[in-house]
Design an enzyme around this catalytic site. Sequence first.
Site, PDB file in Angstrom:
ATOM      1  N   TYR A   1      -3.015  -1.606  10.401  1.00 44.40           N
ATOM      2  CA  TYR A   1      -2.948  -1.866   8.961  1.00 44.40           C
ATOM      3  C   TYR A   1      -1.660  -1.292   8.373  1.00 44.40           C
ATOM      4  CZ  TYR A   1      -4.226  -1.784   4.011  1.00 44.40           C
ATOM      5  OH  TYR A   1      -4.235  -1.962   2.651  1.00 44.40           O
TER       6      TYR A   1
ATOM      7  N   SER B   1       0.851  -1.188   0.000  1.00 45.93           N
ATOM      8  CA  SER B   1       0.000   0.000   0.000  1.00 45.93           C
ATOM      9  C   SER B   1       0.880   1.228   0.000  1.00 45.93           C
ATOM     10  CB  SER B   1      -0.886  -0.005   1.262  1.00 45.93           C
ATOM     11  OG  SER B   1      -1.516   1.247   1.450  1.00 45.93           O
TER      12      SER B   1
END
Length: 240
Positions: A148, A135
């Site tokens: 996360y 990400s």
Amino acid sequence: MNIVGKKVLLTGGSAGIGKALAFQLQAGGADVTVTGRNVQRLAELRTQGFGAIEADLSNAQGVDALIAEWGKKDLDILINNAGMGVETNYAEGKVDPDDADACFYANLSAPARLTGGLLRWLRKRPEASIVFVTSGLALAPSKDAAVYCATKAGLRSFAFSLRAQFKNEPVHVIEALPPMVDTQMTSAYDVSKMSPEHCAGDILDAIKRNKAEVHIGQTRLLRFVQGISPSLARRIMLNL
């Protein structure tokens, strides 16, 4: 890498980026098997020519079951795409420790365990690729997704180390860093999002070109800012 005829295992391939990537790989001539937890989605994908394996990758038992299910089949491309998001704001008490543990396992431990379990089949091929979908948050974290962000940063570090370990072998380690993509995981965010198809196309291009990293969409800008000043990139993402 020429993907025609290549055997692909794509985790998290029944929805979102994974599903879009599965169809693009198949259209390019690859033999694709996807994993997921939704039985109905997997059944539909089987009717469309995909292999499909039900797998829960939020724990070691689920990963080991997937490795056992794969057996001794040839494998050219392993795409570690499956993952989960969880809201974790410790200051506000918005933390479920079990959800946090599952997120750590699904996003970081599972790709490492799966890669290790299938590596012997990848190394038997003339060339192979291992893809990690991280990400843009692996570059600089956001405030409301502490766990996360930590998992994606850890996975990025794992990819760096693995790439160095295989520098003298035809095993290509690729990291894909998407921006915010329009998926079920991001449905609550009212912001501009990239389509899964666009993101998948960039990942597929990286596989074909054996790229080490692919920064997708707005992540390219974040990478540019980080290159100038990592602290500035962090302040922007953390709204400090």
